[in-house]
Design an enzyme around this catalytic site. Structure first.
Site, PDB file in Angstrom:
ATOM      1  N   LYS A 147       0.714  -1.266   0.001  1.00 20.19           N
ATOM      2  CA  LYS A 147      -0.045  -0.034  -0.030  1.00 20.19           C
ATOM      3  C   LYS A 147       0.825   1.381  -0.083  1.00 20.19           C
ATOM      4  O   LYS A 147       0.702   2.126  -0.805  1.00 20.19           O
ATOM      5  CB  LYS A 147      -0.988  -0.100   1.250  1.00 20.19           C
ATOM      6  CG  LYS A 147      -1.409   1.329   1.351  1.00 20.19           C
ATOM      7  CD  LYS A 147      -2.353   1.285   2.679  1.00 20.19           C
ATOM      8  CE  LYS A 147      -1.706   1.605   4.283  1.00 20.19           C
ATOM      9  NZ  LYS A 147      -1.613   2.854   4.407  1.00 20.19           N
ATOM     10  N   ASN A 148       1.588   1.324   0.919  1.00 22.19           N
ATOM     11  CA  ASN A 148       2.540   2.631   1.114  1.00 22.19           C
ATOM     12  C   ASN A 148       3.536   2.809  -0.127  1.00 22.19           C
ATOM     13  O   ASN A 148       4.296   4.014  -0.115  1.00 22.19           O
ATOM     14  CB  ASN A 148       3.299   2.476   2.730  1.00 22.19           C
ATOM     15  CG  ASN A 148       2.315   2.795   3.663  1.00 22.19           C
ATOM     16  OD1 ASN A 148       0.969   3.256   3.318  1.00 22.19           O
ATOM     17  ND2 ASN A 148       2.466   2.453   4.718  1.00 22.19           N
ATOM     18  N   CYS A 169      -5.062  12.588  13.933  1.00 25.54           N
ATOM     19  CA  CYS A 169      -5.415  11.308  13.263  1.00 25.54           C
ATOM     20  C   CYS A 169      -5.400  10.388  14.632  1.00 25.54           C
ATOM     21  O   CYS A 169      -4.878  10.824  15.583  1.00 25.54           O
ATOM     22  CB  CYS A 169      -4.880  10.747  12.259  1.00 25.54           C
ATOM     23  SG  CYS A 169      -3.342   9.632  12.353  1.00 25.54           S
ATOM     24  N   ARG A 211       0.616  14.210  13.563  1.00 28.10           N
ATOM     25  CA  ARG A 211       0.850  14.018  12.514  1.00 28.10           C
ATOM     26  C   ARG A 211       0.982  15.305  11.742  1.00 28.10           C
ATOM     27  O   ARG A 211       0.264  15.448  10.552  1.00 28.10           O
ATOM     28  CB  ARG A 211       0.213  12.971  11.743  1.00 28.10           C
ATOM     29  CG  ARG A 211       0.419  11.502  12.485  1.00 28.10           C
ATOM     30  CD  ARG A 211      -0.195  10.747  11.746  1.00 28.10           C
ATOM     31  NE  ARG A 211       0.409  10.111  10.581  1.00 28.10           N
ATOM     32  CZ  ARG A 211      -0.137   9.154   9.579  1.00 28.10           C
ATOM     33  NH1 ARG A 211      -1.309   8.459  10.108  1.00 28.10           N
ATOM     34  NH2 ARG A 211       0.470   8.419   8.535  1.00 28.10           N
ATOM     35  N   ARG A 243      -8.691  -0.501   4.501  1.00 28.93           N
ATOM     36  CA  ARG A 243      -7.756   0.782   3.829  1.00 28.93           C
ATOM     37  C   ARG A 243      -6.536  -0.001   3.359  1.00 28.93           C
ATOM     38  O   ARG A 243      -6.201   0.552   2.499  1.00 28.93           O
ATOM     39  CB  ARG A 243      -7.891   1.620   4.874  1.00 28.93           C
ATOM     40  CG  ARG A 243      -9.039   2.648   4.957  1.00 28.93           C
ATOM     41  CD  ARG A 243      -8.404   3.868   5.912  1.00 28.93           C
ATOM     42  NE  ARG A 243      -7.310   4.247   5.456  1.00 28.93           N
ATOM     43  CZ  ARG A 243      -6.597   4.946   6.065  1.00 28.93           C
ATOM     44  NH1 ARG A 243      -6.924   5.335   7.225  1.00 28.93           N
ATOM     45  NH2 ARG A 243      -5.520   5.593   5.341  1.00 28.93           N
TER      46      ARG A 243
END
Ligand code: EPU
Length: 429
Positions: A22-23, A117, A122, A400
Protein backbone atom coordinates in the site's frame (compact mmCIF):
# COMPACT_ATOMS: atom_id res chain seq x y z
CA UNK A 1 -20.52 -0.34 8.73
CA UNK A 2 -19.59 -4.02 8.54
CA UNK A 3 -18.08 -6.00 11.39
CA UNK A 4 -15.81 -9.01 11.41
CA UNK A 5 -16.51 -12.10 13.46
CA UNK A 6 -13.42 -14.08 14.42
CA UNK A 7 -13.64 -17.37 16.27
CA UNK A 8 -10.53 -18.56 18.07
CA UNK A 9 -9.37 -21.97 16.98
CA UNK A 10 -6.45 -24.09 15.93
CA UNK A 11 -3.20 -23.18 14.23
CA UNK A 12 -3.20 -20.84 11.25
CA UNK A 13 -1.14 -22.56 8.59
CA UNK A 14 -0.68 -22.71 4.84
CA UNK A 15 0.64 -20.68 1.95
CA UNK A 16 -0.19 -17.02 1.43
CA UNK A 17 0.72 -14.70 -1.44
CA UNK A 18 1.68 -11.21 -0.34
CA UNK A 19 0.08 -8.31 -2.24
CA UNK A 20 1.72 -5.13 -3.48
CA UNK A 21 2.63 -2.62 -0.77
CA UNK A 22 0.00 0.00 0.00
CA UNK A 23 2.58 2.54 1.10
CA UNK A 24 4.56 2.07 -2.12
CA UNK A 25 1.53 2.00 -4.45
CA UNK A 26 0.05 5.31 -3.21
CA UNK A 27 3.09 7.55 -3.97
CA UNK A 28 3.73 5.64 -7.22
CA UNK A 29 0.21 6.36 -8.46
CA UNK A 30 0.56 9.99 -7.43
CA UNK A 31 3.90 10.31 -9.28
CA UNK A 32 1.86 10.05 -12.50
CA UNK A 33 1.09 13.75 -11.94
CA UNK A 34 4.68 14.54 -12.87
CA UNK A 35 4.34 13.62 -16.55
CA UNK A 36 2.10 14.03 -19.60
CA UNK A 37 2.88 10.48 -20.61
CA UNK A 38 1.24 7.28 -19.37
CA UNK A 39 2.56 5.60 -16.23
CA UNK A 40 1.66 1.93 -15.87
CA UNK A 41 1.85 0.44 -12.39
CA UNK A 42 1.31 -3.27 -11.78
CA UNK A 43 0.90 -5.38 -8.63
CA UNK A 44 -1.52 -2.82 -7.20
CA UNK A 45 -3.23 -4.18 -4.07
CA UNK A 46 -7.02 -4.25 -3.89
CA UNK A 47 -7.59 -1.71 -1.11
CA UNK A 48 -9.82 1.15 -0.15
CA UNK A 49 -6.88 3.60 -0.03
CA UNK A 50 -6.16 2.76 -3.69
CA UNK A 51 -9.76 3.62 -4.59
CA UNK A 52 -9.45 6.89 -2.66
CA UNK A 53 -6.24 7.73 -4.54
CA UNK A 54 -7.95 6.98 -7.86
CA UNK A 55 -10.80 9.26 -6.84
CA UNK A 56 -8.35 12.01 -5.91
CA UNK A 57 -6.35 11.69 -9.14
CA UNK A 58 -9.61 11.50 -11.13
CA UNK A 59 -10.81 14.77 -9.56
CA UNK A 60 -7.54 16.42 -10.64
CA UNK A 61 -8.19 15.28 -14.21
CA UNK A 62 -5.91 12.25 -14.43
CA UNK A 63 -7.30 9.56 -16.77
CA UNK A 64 -7.11 6.14 -15.15
CA UNK A 65 -7.59 2.64 -16.47
CA UNK A 66 -7.45 -0.53 -14.44
CA UNK A 67 -7.06 -3.91 -16.13
CA UNK A 68 -8.12 -7.34 -14.89
CA UNK A 69 -4.69 -7.98 -13.33
CA UNK A 70 -5.13 -4.79 -11.23
CA UNK A 71 -2.49 -2.86 -13.14
CA UNK A 72 -3.27 0.84 -13.37
CA UNK A 73 -2.51 3.12 -16.29
CA UNK A 74 -2.52 6.78 -15.32
CA UNK A 75 -2.30 9.63 -17.76
CA UNK A 76 -2.02 13.19 -16.45
CA UNK A 77 -1.77 15.00 -19.79
CA UNK A 78 -4.89 17.03 -19.08
CA UNK A 79 -4.85 18.05 -15.43
CA UNK A 80 -7.81 20.38 -14.76
CA UNK A 81 -7.50 21.10 -11.07
CA UNK A 82 -4.71 21.50 -8.53
CA UNK A 83 -6.98 21.18 -5.49
CA UNK A 84 -7.01 18.20 -3.11
CA UNK A 85 -10.22 18.72 -1.11
CA UNK A 86 -10.72 18.14 2.62
CA UNK A 87 -13.28 15.36 2.03
CA UNK A 88 -10.60 13.17 0.46
CA UNK A 89 -7.54 14.25 2.45
CA UNK A 90 -9.28 13.61 5.77
CA UNK A 91 -10.07 10.03 4.78
CA UNK A 92 -6.53 9.40 3.56
CA UNK A 93 -3.57 11.41 4.83
CA UNK A 94 -1.32 10.16 2.02
CA UNK A 95 -3.24 12.61 -0.21
CA UNK A 96 -0.67 15.17 1.00
CA UNK A 97 1.66 13.50 -1.55
CA UNK A 98 0.04 15.47 -4.39
CA UNK A 99 1.48 18.72 -2.97
CA UNK A 100 5.02 18.24 -4.30
CA UNK A 101 4.19 16.93 -7.80
CA UNK A 102 1.45 19.53 -8.46
CA UNK A 103 3.64 22.42 -7.30
CA UNK A 104 6.60 21.16 -9.36
CA UNK A 105 4.67 20.62 -12.59
CA UNK A 106 1.98 23.32 -12.49
CA UNK A 107 3.48 25.90 -10.11
CA UNK A 108 0.41 25.75 -7.88
CA UNK A 109 -1.35 23.41 -5.49
CA UNK A 110 -4.06 23.62 -2.84
CA UNK A 111 -4.11 20.69 -0.48
CA UNK A 112 -6.29 20.47 2.59
CA UNK A 113 -4.41 20.16 5.88
CA UNK A 114 -5.06 16.61 7.03
CA UNK A 115 -5.75 17.39 10.71
CA UNK A 116 -5.06 15.04 13.63
CA UNK A 117 -5.49 11.30 13.41
CA UNK A 118 -6.00 8.24 15.61
CA UNK A 119 -2.28 7.57 16.06
CA UNK A 120 -0.89 11.05 16.68
CA UNK A 121 -1.00 14.69 15.62
CA UNK A 122 1.00 13.96 12.45
CA UNK A 123 1.90 17.48 11.26
CA UNK A 124 3.16 18.11 7.69
CA UNK A 125 5.53 20.98 8.53
CA UNK A 126 8.52 19.16 6.99
CA UNK A 127 6.77 18.79 3.63
CA UNK A 128 6.05 22.52 3.69
CA UNK A 129 9.51 23.55 4.87
CA UNK A 130 11.16 21.53 2.07
CA UNK A 131 9.01 23.05 -0.67
CA UNK A 132 9.63 26.54 0.71
CA UNK A 133 13.38 25.87 0.55
CA UNK A 134 12.85 25.01 -3.13
CA UNK A 135 11.26 28.43 -3.72
CA UNK A 136 7.53 27.78 -3.32
CA UNK A 137 5.53 30.45 -1.57
CA UNK A 138 3.28 28.66 0.93
CA UNK A 139 0.33 30.03 2.90
CA UNK A 140 -2.14 28.27 5.15
CA UNK A 141 -5.63 29.61 4.42
CA UNK A 142 -9.04 28.21 5.40
CA UNK A 143 -7.55 24.88 6.37
CA UNK A 144 -5.68 24.54 3.09
CA UNK A 145 -1.97 24.55 2.24
CA UNK A 146 -1.70 26.89 -0.74
CA UNK A 147 1.58 26.64 -2.67
CA UNK A 148 2.57 28.98 -5.49
CA UNK A 149 5.83 29.30 -7.42
CA UNK A 150 4.63 32.46 -9.26
CA UNK A 151 5.18 30.78 -12.64
CA UNK A 152 8.77 29.89 -11.88
CA UNK A 153 10.28 26.42 -11.76
CA UNK A 154 11.09 25.07 -8.31
CA UNK A 155 14.80 25.27 -7.70
CA UNK A 156 17.10 22.66 -6.24
CA UNK A 157 17.93 23.14 -2.55
CA UNK A 158 19.61 21.46 0.40
CA UNK A 159 16.86 20.26 2.75
CA UNK A 160 17.50 18.90 6.21
CA UNK A 161 14.63 16.86 7.65
CA UNK A 162 14.47 17.52 11.43
CA UNK A 163 12.63 14.20 11.79
CA UNK A 164 12.74 11.21 9.50
CA UNK A 165 9.53 11.34 7.49
CA UNK A 166 8.53 8.76 4.88
CA UNK A 167 5.92 10.72 2.94
CA UNK A 168 7.89 13.95 3.59
CA UNK A 169 10.91 12.43 1.82
CA UNK A 170 8.70 11.11 -1.01
CA UNK A 171 6.92 14.44 -1.53
CA UNK A 172 10.19 16.35 -1.79
CA UNK A 173 11.82 13.72 -3.97
CA UNK A 174 8.96 13.99 -6.48
CA UNK A 175 9.06 17.81 -6.44
CA UNK A 176 12.85 17.86 -6.83
CA UNK A 177 12.67 15.52 -9.84
CA UNK A 178 11.28 18.43 -11.91
CA UNK A 179 13.13 21.28 -10.15
CA UNK A 180 15.87 23.37 -11.67
CA UNK A 181 19.18 22.19 -10.21
CA UNK A 182 20.26 19.77 -7.54
CA UNK A 183 18.31 18.97 -4.38
CA UNK A 184 19.88 17.17 -1.46
CA UNK A 185 17.54 15.64 1.12
CA UNK A 186 19.46 15.04 4.33
CA UNK A 187 18.20 12.75 7.09
CA UNK A 188 15.96 11.16 4.46
CA UNK A 189 13.74 8.16 5.19
CA UNK A 190 15.36 4.87 4.10
CA UNK A 191 12.19 2.77 3.81
CA UNK A 192 11.93 0.30 0.88
CA UNK A 193 8.87 2.27 -0.31
CA UNK A 194 11.10 5.34 -0.79
CA UNK A 195 13.52 3.26 -2.88
CA UNK A 196 10.61 1.90 -4.94
CA UNK A 197 9.45 5.43 -5.73
CA UNK A 198 13.01 6.49 -6.65
CA UNK A 199 13.29 3.47 -8.99
CA UNK A 200 10.05 4.42 -10.71
CA UNK A 201 11.05 8.09 -11.01
CA UNK A 202 14.37 7.04 -12.55
CA UNK A 203 12.51 4.80 -15.02
CA UNK A 204 10.52 7.95 -15.93
CA UNK A 205 13.78 9.78 -16.67
CA UNK A 206 14.52 11.37 -13.29
CA UNK A 207 18.01 11.49 -11.81
CA UNK A 208 17.66 10.31 -8.23
CA UNK A 209 20.65 8.87 -6.38
CA UNK A 210 21.09 7.60 -2.84
CA UNK A 211 17.53 6.38 -2.13
CA UNK A 212 17.82 3.86 0.71
CA UNK A 213 20.48 5.97 2.42
CA UNK A 214 19.94 9.04 4.59
CA UNK A 215 21.12 11.41 1.85
CA UNK A 216 19.19 11.49 -1.41
CA UNK A 217 20.53 13.62 -4.26
CA UNK A 218 18.15 14.60 -7.04
CA UNK A 219 19.26 16.39 -10.18
CA UNK A 220 16.12 17.99 -11.56
CA UNK A 221 15.15 17.44 -15.21
CA UNK A 222 12.82 19.53 -17.38
CA UNK A 223 10.30 16.79 -18.01
CA UNK A 224 9.60 13.19 -17.18
CA UNK A 225 8.17 10.45 -19.40
CA UNK A 226 6.05 7.34 -18.93
CA UNK A 227 7.22 4.06 -17.45
CA UNK A 228 6.09 0.58 -16.51
CA UNK A 229 6.69 -0.23 -12.85
CA UNK A 230 5.80 -3.12 -10.50
CA UNK A 231 4.97 -2.29 -6.87
CA UNK A 232 7.17 -4.04 -4.26
CA UNK A 233 5.52 -6.56 -1.90
CA UNK A 234 3.87 -5.33 1.28
CA UNK A 235 6.34 -6.04 4.08
CA UNK A 236 3.78 -5.15 6.77
CA UNK A 237 1.17 -7.51 5.35
CA UNK A 238 3.90 -10.16 5.29
CA UNK A 239 4.83 -9.48 8.93
CA UNK A 240 1.17 -9.59 9.97
CA UNK A 241 0.65 -13.08 8.48
CA UNK A 242 3.87 -14.33 10.06
CA UNK A 243 2.60 -13.16 13.47
CA UNK A 244 -0.75 -14.89 12.78
CA UNK A 245 1.05 -18.21 12.34
CA UNK A 246 3.41 -17.59 15.27
CA UNK A 247 0.70 -16.82 17.87
CA UNK A 248 -1.58 -19.67 16.78
CA UNK A 249 1.09 -22.40 16.80
CA UNK A 250 0.96 -22.59 13.00
CA UNK A 251 3.27 -23.14 10.08
CA UNK A 252 3.21 -20.75 7.13
CA UNK A 253 4.95 -20.09 3.85
CA UNK A 254 4.53 -16.62 2.44
CA UNK A 255 5.47 -15.99 -1.16
CA UNK A 256 6.10 -12.89 -3.31
CA UNK A 257 7.92 -11.16 -0.49
CA UNK A 258 11.42 -9.65 -0.13
CA UNK A 259 12.80 -11.14 3.12
CA UNK A 260 15.59 -8.59 3.63
CA UNK A 261 12.95 -5.83 3.84
CA UNK A 262 11.59 -7.28 7.10
CA UNK A 263 14.82 -8.46 8.68
CA UNK A 264 14.05 -6.61 11.95
CA UNK A 265 10.70 -8.41 12.23
CA UNK A 266 12.16 -11.83 11.36
CA UNK A 267 14.82 -11.27 14.00
CA UNK A 268 12.17 -10.71 16.70
CA UNK A 269 10.17 -13.74 15.55
CA UNK A 270 13.31 -15.90 15.82
CA UNK A 271 13.94 -14.45 19.30
CA UNK A 272 10.35 -15.44 20.19
CA UNK A 273 11.27 -19.04 19.36
CA UNK A 274 9.96 -19.37 15.79
CA UNK A 275 11.90 -21.28 13.19
CA UNK A 276 12.36 -19.22 10.06
CA UNK A 277 13.74 -20.00 6.65
CA UNK A 278 14.01 -17.61 3.74
CA UNK A 279 14.56 -17.83 -0.01
CA UNK A 280 14.81 -15.12 -2.63
CA UNK A 281 11.08 -14.34 -2.57
CA UNK A 282 9.62 -16.48 0.22
CA UNK A 283 9.68 -16.90 3.99
CA UNK A 284 8.56 -19.92 5.98
CA UNK A 285 7.81 -19.86 9.69
CA UNK A 286 7.08 -22.64 12.16
CA UNK A 287 5.83 -21.66 15.59
CA UNK A 288 7.61 -23.27 18.56
CA UNK A 289 6.08 -26.44 20.01
CA UNK A 290 5.69 -24.89 23.46
CA UNK A 291 4.99 -21.27 24.36
CA UNK A 292 6.40 -18.30 22.46
CA UNK A 293 9.02 -16.28 24.35
CA UNK A 294 8.19 -12.65 25.00
CA UNK A 295 10.30 -10.11 23.08
CA UNK A 296 11.16 -6.48 23.78
CA UNK A 297 10.46 -4.15 20.87
CA UNK A 298 11.37 -0.54 20.15
CA UNK A 299 9.93 1.03 17.02
CA UNK A 300 11.99 3.43 14.90
CA UNK A 301 12.40 4.37 11.23
CA UNK A 302 13.71 1.74 8.79
CA UNK A 303 15.78 -0.43 9.03
CA UNK A 304 14.75 -0.63 12.71
CA UNK A 305 11.54 -2.31 13.86
CA UNK A 306 8.51 -0.75 12.04
CA UNK A 307 5.81 1.09 13.96
CA UNK A 308 3.34 -0.57 11.57
CA UNK A 309 4.17 -3.94 13.25
CA UNK A 310 3.99 -2.68 16.83
CA UNK A 311 0.34 -3.60 17.53
CA UNK A 312 0.85 -7.14 16.21
CA UNK A 313 3.84 -7.61 18.56
CA UNK A 314 1.93 -6.27 21.56
CA UNK A 315 -0.49 -9.11 20.84
CA UNK A 316 2.31 -11.64 20.40
CA UNK A 317 3.60 -10.69 23.83
CA UNK A 318 0.14 -11.21 25.36
CA UNK A 319 0.22 -14.82 24.16
CA UNK A 320 3.90 -15.43 25.04
CA UNK A 321 5.45 -16.52 28.33
CA UNK A 322 7.27 -13.80 30.28
CA UNK A 323 7.18 -10.02 30.42
CA UNK A 324 8.18 -7.66 27.61
CA UNK A 325 8.45 -3.94 26.99
CA UNK A 326 7.22 -2.38 23.77
CA UNK A 327 8.32 1.20 23.16
CA UNK A 328 6.70 3.30 20.41
CA UNK A 329 9.01 6.12 19.29
CA UNK A 330 7.47 7.11 15.93
CA UNK A 331 3.89 8.13 16.81
CA UNK A 332 2.79 9.57 20.15
CA UNK A 333 -0.61 7.89 20.41
CA UNK A 334 -0.36 4.50 18.81
CA UNK A 335 -1.54 2.27 21.66
CA UNK A 336 -5.32 2.34 21.21
CA UNK A 337 -5.31 -1.44 20.67
CA UNK A 338 -3.96 -1.91 24.22
CA UNK A 339 -7.29 -0.92 25.80
CA UNK A 340 -9.16 -3.32 23.54
CA UNK A 341 -6.70 -6.16 24.28
CA UNK A 342 -7.15 -5.47 28.00
CA UNK A 343 -10.88 -6.10 27.49
CA UNK A 344 -9.91 -9.50 26.10
CA UNK A 345 -7.97 -10.34 29.26
CA UNK A 346 -4.50 -8.99 28.38
CA UNK A 347 -2.24 -7.82 31.22
CA UNK A 348 -0.67 -4.61 29.88
CA UNK A 349 0.51 -1.52 31.74
CA UNK A 350 0.74 1.59 29.66
CA UNK A 351 2.97 4.51 30.60
CA UNK A 352 3.35 7.15 27.90
CA UNK A 353 5.07 5.56 24.92
CA UNK A 354 5.86 2.32 26.77
CA UNK A 355 3.73 -0.78 27.19
CA UNK A 356 4.77 -3.46 29.67
CA UNK A 357 3.09 -6.72 28.73
CA UNK A 358 2.85 -9.79 30.95
CA UNK A 359 2.07 -12.86 28.89
CA UNK A 360 -1.26 -14.39 29.89
CA UNK A 361 -1.26 -17.30 27.45
CA UNK A 362 -4.96 -17.13 26.54
CA UNK A 363 -7.22 -14.25 25.58
CA UNK A 364 -11.03 -14.30 25.76
CA UNK A 365 -13.48 -13.07 23.16
CA UNK A 366 -15.03 -9.62 23.60
CA UNK A 367 -16.66 -7.05 21.38
CA UNK A 368 -13.82 -4.73 20.32
CA UNK A 369 -13.43 -1.64 18.20
CA UNK A 370 -10.77 -1.03 15.55
CA UNK A 371 -9.18 2.42 15.75
CA UNK A 372 -6.56 2.44 13.01
CA UNK A 373 -5.32 0.11 10.34
CA UNK A 374 -2.65 -1.80 12.25
CA UNK A 375 -4.67 -1.86 15.50
CA UNK A 376 -7.45 -3.52 13.48
CA UNK A 377 -5.09 -6.22 12.22
CA UNK A 378 -3.97 -6.85 15.80
CA UNK A 379 -7.57 -7.23 16.99
CA UNK A 380 -8.51 -9.59 14.15
CA UNK A 381 -5.53 -11.81 15.00
CA UNK A 382 -6.40 -11.56 18.71
CA UNK A 383 -9.93 -12.79 17.89
CA UNK A 384 -8.48 -15.76 16.01
CA UNK A 385 -6.54 -16.98 19.04
CA UNK A 386 -9.03 -15.98 21.76
CA UNK A 387 -11.56 -18.33 23.29
CA UNK A 388 -15.01 -17.70 21.80
CA UNK A 389 -16.44 -15.32 19.20
CA UNK A 390 -14.88 -11.85 18.93
CA UNK A 391 -16.83 -9.15 17.12
CA UNK A 392 -14.58 -6.46 15.66
CA UNK A 393 -16.35 -3.21 14.90
CA UNK A 394 -15.26 -0.36 12.59
CA UNK A 395 -13.37 -2.65 10.28
CA UNK A 396 -13.36 -0.08 7.47
CA UNK A 397 -9.87 0.66 8.80
CA UNK A 398 -8.70 -2.81 7.82
CA UNK A 399 -10.15 -2.52 4.32
CA UNK A 400 -7.98 0.55 3.80
CA UNK A 401 -4.78 -1.46 3.98
CA UNK A 402 -5.16 -5.26 3.91
CA UNK A 403 -5.94 -6.93 0.59
CA UNK A 404 -8.62 -9.68 1.00
CA UNK A 405 -7.67 -10.29 4.64
CA UNK A 406 -10.59 -12.62 5.40
CA UNK A 407 -9.95 -14.74 2.32
CA UNK A 408 -6.24 -15.00 3.08
CA UNK A 409 -6.81 -15.86 6.75
CA UNK A 410 -9.57 -18.34 5.85
CA UNK A 411 -7.07 -19.99 3.49
CA UNK A 412 -4.90 -20.49 6.59
CA UNK A 413 -7.79 -22.21 8.36
CA UNK A 414 -9.20 -19.22 10.24
CA UNK A 415 -12.85 -19.00 11.16
CA UNK A 416 -13.65 -15.44 10.15
CA UNK A 417 -16.61 -13.78 8.46
CA UNK A 418 -17.99 -10.36 7.66
CA UNK A 419 -21.43 -9.38 8.93
CA UNK A 420 -23.57 -6.24 8.57
CA UNK A 421 -23.23 -3.45 11.14
CA UNK A 422 -26.41 -4.36 13.06
CA UNK A 423 -25.04 -7.81 14.01
CA UNK A 424 -24.82 -8.53 17.75
CA UNK A 425 -22.94 -11.51 19.06
CA UNK A 426 -24.97 -13.98 21.19
CA UNK A 427 -22.01 -13.93 23.53
CA UNK A 428 -21.88 -10.15 23.98
CA UNK A 429 -25.64 -9.60 24.08
N1 EPU B 1 6.34 14.29 11.27
C1 EPU B 1 6.41 15.62 11.62
N2 EPU B 1 6.33 16.54 10.61
C2 EPU B 1 6.19 16.18 9.30
C3 EPU B 1 6.10 14.83 8.97
C4 EPU B 1 6.19 13.90 9.97
O1 EPU B 1 6.54 15.97 12.78
O2 EPU B 1 6.11 17.08 8.45
C5 EPU B 1 6.41 13.27 12.35
C6 EPU B 1 5.14 12.44 12.48
O3 EPU B 1 4.17 13.10 13.27
C7 EPU B 1 5.65 11.16 13.09
C8 EPU B 1 7.04 11.03 12.45
O4 EPU B 1 7.39 12.31 11.97
O5 EPU B 1 5.78 11.32 14.47
C9 EPU B 1 7.13 10.05 11.30
O6 EPU B 1 6.06 10.24 10.41
P1 EPU B 1 6.15 9.98 8.85
O7 EPU B 1 6.04 11.28 8.15
O8 EPU B 1 7.33 9.12 8.54
O9 EPU B 1 4.84 9.15 8.60
P2 EPU B 1 3.98 9.21 7.29
O10 EPU B 1 4.86 9.43 6.13
O11 EPU B 1 2.81 10.09 7.48
C10 EPU B 1 4.20 6.68 6.64
C11 EPU B 1 3.26 5.54 6.41
C12 EPU B 1 2.67 5.11 7.75
C13 EPU B 1 3.81 4.67 8.65
C14 EPU B 1 4.82 5.83 8.81
C15 EPU B 1 6.04 5.46 9.61
C16 EPU B 1 2.46 6.03 4.18
C17 EPU B 1 1.33 6.43 3.29
N3 EPU B 1 2.20 5.99 5.49
O12 EPU B 1 3.43 7.73 7.22
O13 EPU B 1 1.83 4.00 7.48
O14 EPU B 1 3.32 4.31 9.91
O15 EPU B 1 5.26 6.26 7.50
O16 EPU B 1 6.70 4.38 9.06
O17 EPU B 1 3.55 5.74 3.70
C18 EPU B 1 0.08 2.50 7.91
O18 EPU B 1 0.34 1.97 6.81
O19 EPU B 1 -0.70 1.97 8.76
C19 EPU B 1 0.71 3.77 8.24
C20 EPU B 1 0.25 4.57 9.20
Amino acid sequence: MDKLIAIGGGPLSGKVRISGAKNAALPLMISSLLTKETLRISNIPHLHDITTTMELLGQLGVKLQVDETLAIEANASEVESVIAPYELVRTMRASILVLGPLTARFGRAEVSLPGGCAIGSRPVNLHIKGLEAMGADIKIENGYIKADTHNKRLKGARVFMDLISVTGTENLMMAAALADGITVIENAAREPEVIDLADCLNAMGAKVKGAGTDEIVIEGVEKLGGADHRVIPDRIEAGTFLVAAAISGGKIKIVDVIPRQIESVLDKLREAGCQIETGEDWISLSAPVGKLKSVNVRTAPYPAFPTDMQAQFVLLNCIAGGTATVIETVFENRFMHVHELQRMGADIELDGNTAVIKGVGNLFAAPVMATDLRASACLVLAGLVAEGETVIDRIYHIDRGYDCIEEKLAQMGASIRRVPGHYFSQQSA
